[in-house]
Design a protein around this motif. Sequence first.
Motif, short mmCIF file in Angstrom:
data_model
loop_
_atom_site.label_atom_id
_atom_site.label_comp_id
_atom_site.label_asym_id
_atom_site.label_seq_id
_atom_site.Cartn_x
_atom_site.Cartn_y
_atom_site.Cartn_z
N GLN A 65 1.10 -1.42 0.06
CA GLN A 65 -0.07 -0.10 0.15
C GLN A 65 0.95 1.73 0.08
N VAL A 66 2.02 1.32 0.44
CA VAL A 66 2.62 2.43 0.77
C VAL A 66 3.56 2.54 -0.47
N SER A 67 3.69 1.55 -1.23
CA SER A 67 5.36 1.42 -2.10
C SER A 67 3.66 1.58 -3.55
N ALA A 68 2.89 1.93 -3.20
CA ALA A 68 2.05 2.26 -4.77
C ALA A 68 1.61 4.13 -4.86
N GLY A 69 1.86 4.80 -3.47
CA GLY A 69 1.96 6.10 -3.95
C GLY A 69 3.79 6.40 -4.78
N TYR A 70 4.40 5.57 -4.92
CA TYR A 70 5.23 5.81 -5.93
C TYR A 70 5.73 5.86 -7.55
N ALA A 71 6.42 5.83 -8.10
CA ALA A 71 6.36 5.48 -9.35
C ALA A 71 7.06 4.71 -9.26
N ASN A 72 6.95 3.39 -10.33
CA ASN A 72 8.12 2.38 -10.60
C ASN A 72 9.03 2.32 -10.70
N ASP A 73 10.00 3.63 -11.49
CA ASP A 73 11.34 3.49 -11.72
C ASP A 73 11.51 4.52 -10.10
N CYS A 74 11.04 5.00 -9.42
CA CYS A 74 11.71 5.23 -8.06
C CYS A 74 12.79 5.15 -7.68
N TYR A 75 12.88 6.30 -6.62
CA TYR A 75 14.41 6.33 -6.11
C TYR A 75 14.68 7.02 -4.61
N TRP A 76 15.31 6.17 -4.07
CA TRP A 76 15.15 6.00 -2.76
C TRP A 76 16.69 6.23 -1.54
N ARG A 77 17.04 7.21 -0.84
CA ARG A 77 17.91 6.86 -0.02
C ARG A 77 17.39 7.32 1.37
N ASN A 78 17.81 6.34 2.04
CA ASN A 78 17.34 5.96 2.79
C ASN A 78 18.05 5.41 3.95
N ARG A 79 18.96 6.57 4.87
CA ARG A 79 20.02 6.06 6.08
C ARG A 79 21.04 5.90 4.78
N SER A 80 21.48 4.46 4.98
CA SER A 80 22.53 4.58 4.13
C SER A 80 22.11 3.43 2.86
N GLU A 81 20.95 3.46 2.53
CA GLU A 81 20.80 2.30 1.74
C GLU A 81 19.80 2.84 0.47
N PHE A 82 20.58 2.83 -0.90
CA PHE A 82 19.89 3.18 -1.92
C PHE A 82 19.15 2.22 -2.77
N LEU A 83 17.55 2.35 -3.12
CA LEU A 83 17.12 1.55 -3.24
C LEU A 83 16.77 1.89 -4.97
N HIS A 84 16.09 1.43 -5.69
CA HIS A 84 15.66 1.32 -6.73
C HIS A 84 14.16 0.35 -7.45
N GLY A 85 13.03 1.79 -7.65
CA GLY A 85 11.57 0.82 -8.55
C GLY A 85 10.43 0.28 -6.71
N ARG A 86 9.46 0.47 -7.13
CA ARG A 86 8.84 -0.01 -6.33
C ARG A 86 9.32 -1.96 -5.45
N GLU A 87 9.19 -2.78 -6.41
CA GLU A 87 10.04 -3.67 -5.56
C GLU A 87 10.85 -3.63 -4.57
#
Length: 187
Positions: A65-87
């Motif tokens: 449910q949270v991830s549905a608010g993000y683009a399919n190809d979103c990019y996150w930096r959360n603390r020291s983690e770098f995430l690419h995409g909803r999965e």
Amino acid sequence: MVFRGFSKTRNLSTLVGIQACRRKGTVMNAQPEPIVGLAPPFTRQTAILKVRVVEDKWNTRDPKQVSAGYANDCYWRNRSEFLHGREEVVAFLTRKWSKELDYRLIKELWSFDGNRIAVRFAYESHDDSGKWYRSYGNENWEFEPAGLMKFRYASINDLPIKEQDRLFHWPLGRRPDDHPGLTGLGL
């Protein structure tokens, strides 16, 4: 903001749509359709509403449910983690909420401009040994034209607290409308 005649659990986007129709004098049927009013460019009011919608989604602790608010190809930096995409976001949130138990979050608008919003936040949770933490942070968000978040940059610090020092006591889920925000709690 008070929405007279509606329960607190009513979908916020529907309420935004109803309020917009009332302001425009539009005739509404018994089943109002939600409008996309929380897309850039943001006004102060829509930025505040967008922050609350995001807070509400995070307080569900439901990664999909949270991830549905993000683009399919979103990019996150959360603390020291770098995430690419909803999965990757779903996998990250699943790990996060398996460790951060009884998670309760408050977000507050800090600033906005065009398609960007900056927030400050705090959340309380405990680990599997029962040790409580209050985590403080700042996030910078950038949105696509349709209102999905494309970029999320988060900086977070954790403070160990005693259980009796907790400030977020509402039942798990959405923060009640009458519960103070960060400023009201002196955070």
